[in-house]
Scaffold this motif. Structure first.
Motif, PDB file in Angstrom:
ATOM      1  N   UNK A  44       0.851  -1.186   0.000  1.00 10.41           N
ATOM      2  CA  UNK A  44       0.000   0.000   0.000  1.00 10.41           C
ATOM      3  C   UNK A  44       0.892   1.243   0.000  1.00 10.41           C
ATOM      4  N   UNK A  45       0.655   2.229  -0.888  1.00 12.16           N
ATOM      5  CA  UNK A  45       1.502   3.429  -0.971  1.00 12.16           C
ATOM      6  C   UNK A  45       1.599   4.186   0.351  1.00 12.16           C
ATOM      7  N   UNK A  46       0.581   4.072   1.199  1.00 11.90           N
ATOM      8  CA  UNK A  46       0.604   4.792   2.471  1.00 11.90           C
ATOM      9  C   UNK A  46       1.690   4.266   3.410  1.00 11.90           C
ATOM     10  N   UNK A  47       2.130   3.031   3.169  1.00  7.52           N
ATOM     11  CA  UNK A  47       3.248   2.495   3.950  1.00  7.52           C
ATOM     12  C   UNK A  47       4.475   3.371   3.756  1.00  7.52           C
ATOM     13  N   UNK A  48       4.795   3.684   2.509  1.00  7.49           N
ATOM     14  CA  UNK A  48       5.964   4.504   2.207  1.00  7.49           C
ATOM     15  C   UNK A  48       5.799   5.925   2.749  1.00  7.49           C
ATOM     16  N   UNK A  49       4.581   6.445   2.707  1.00 10.67           N
ATOM     17  CA  UNK A  49       4.341   7.800   3.210  1.00 10.67           C
ATOM     18  C   UNK A  49       4.619   7.883   4.709  1.00 10.67           C
ATOM     19  N   UNK A  50       4.109   6.911   5.460  1.00 11.40           N
ATOM     20  CA  UNK A  50       4.311   6.926   6.918  1.00 11.40           C
ATOM     21  C   UNK A  50       5.776   6.682   7.259  1.00 11.40           C
ATOM     22  N   UNK A  51       6.414   5.777   6.558  1.00 13.46           N
ATOM     23  CA  UNK A  51       7.837   5.527   6.813  1.00 13.46           C
ATOM     24  C   UNK A  51       8.659   6.781   6.511  1.00 13.46           C
ATOM     25  N   UNK A  52       8.329   7.468   5.432  1.00 11.79           N
ATOM     26  CA  UNK A  52       9.055   8.678   5.065  1.00 11.79           C
ATOM     27  C   UNK A  52       8.891   9.757   6.136  1.00 11.79           C
ATOM     28  N   UNK A  53       7.679   9.865   6.701  1.00 14.77           N
ATOM     29  CA  UNK A  53       7.448  10.829   7.784  1.00 14.77           C
ATOM     30  C   UNK A  53       8.385  10.589   8.959  1.00 14.77           C
ATOM     31  N   UNK A  54       8.744   9.330   9.173  1.00 16.92           N
ATOM     32  CA  UNK A  54       9.578   8.948  10.309  1.00 16.92           C
ATOM     33  C   UNK A  54      11.063   8.870   9.937  1.00 16.92           C
ATOM     34  N   UNK A  55      11.374   9.282   8.722  1.00 21.83           N
ATOM     35  CA  UNK A  55      12.766   9.274   8.298  1.00 21.83           C
ATOM     36  C   UNK A  55      13.300   7.898   7.972  1.00 21.83           C
TER      37      UNK A  55
END
Length: 259
Positions: A44-55
């Protein structure tokens, strides 16, 4: 050799992908981390979004069928949903099978459910690494520990020593209102079992938690103590009232869970 850990879920698209990326980030080189699903659906693309938020930038995430991995040996298999937990038979030779039940964030809109899953996984993984990030010494196991703690007197002794870090036989005898031979017998059992160690200072013998005590045992004792703060109130008051109390002169190693 690195230990192999597998996160298993149904779609291998959200929970297990977040767990894989988080474990890699938090554990460093200590584990070889993989994830898989019973019915892979793609990340799911949102996985990458949340991971990116956390660096956390992990471009090596992709959905894998658990069937492709069933011939591999994993030291730890962690399932993240009830459906996946029924498939543990695929990895029956694993050293440890663990189940963490997390709600699937995909059906809900937006990033909030993914952030919530991320935080829940981060807490679980942090605890797992804290309790498993050391060489396990040959001391008592869970069954033996809980047998020891099932005795009210031994439990009070452990709680007092966990609280005070070190106590003499004399102090324990006075605050517990039991005979010195009885206290000594219980202390000897705890020492021989690897939970306590003794240290002589002149004519005095002090007992403390064993230096090689695994973190999971320290965590269990601290949880019991903090979850039942009034358990040894009477003994603590008696201890503070002792005018002839002998305190250890040796340096006490910091045994807090944050150390």
């Amino acid at each position: 050799m690195k230990k192999k850990i597998l996160f298993l879920c149904t779609g291998n698209s959200a929970r297990s992908q977040l767990a894989e990326a988080l474990m890699r980030h938090m554990a460093g080189d200590h584990y070889l981390v993989m994830s898989a699903g019973m019915k892979p659906e793609g990340v799911d693309p949102r996985v990458y979004q949340v991971l990116s938020e956390q660096g956390i930038h992990d471009d090596d995430l992709h959905s894998v069928s658990a069937l492709e991995l069933q011939d591999q040996h994993f030291d730890v298999v962690i399932t993240l949903c009830d459906k996946a937990s029924n498939e543990c038979a695929l990895f029956a030779d694993s050293d440890a099978l663990i189940h963490w039940d997390f709600k699937d964030p995909k059906p809900e809109a937006g990033l909030a459910p993914f952030r919530e899953t991320f935080e829940g996984l981060r807490a679980r993984i942090a605890l797992f690494l804290m309790l498993n990030g050391e060489v396990q010494h040959d001391v008592i196991g869970p069954v033996e520990l809980f047998k020891i703690m099932s005795d009210p007197l031994r439990l009070r002794i452990l709680m007092l020593i966990e609280d005070e870090q070190a106590l003499s036989v004399s102090d324990l005898t006075k605050v517990l209102d039991v005979s010195q031979p009885k206290v000594s017998r219980h202390l000897a059992l705890l020492r021989d079992g690897g939970v306590l160690q003794d240290q002589r200072e002149g004519l005095w013998i002090f007992y403390r938690l064993a230096e090689n005590l695994p973190t999971w045992i320290r965590h269990t004792l601290a949880t019991v103590r903090n979850g039942n703060p009034g358990m040894i109130n009477e003994e603590k008051l008696k201890l503070s009232a002792l005018t002839d109390r002998k305190k250890p002169g040796f340096s006490l190693k910091d045994s807090t869970l944050s150390a």
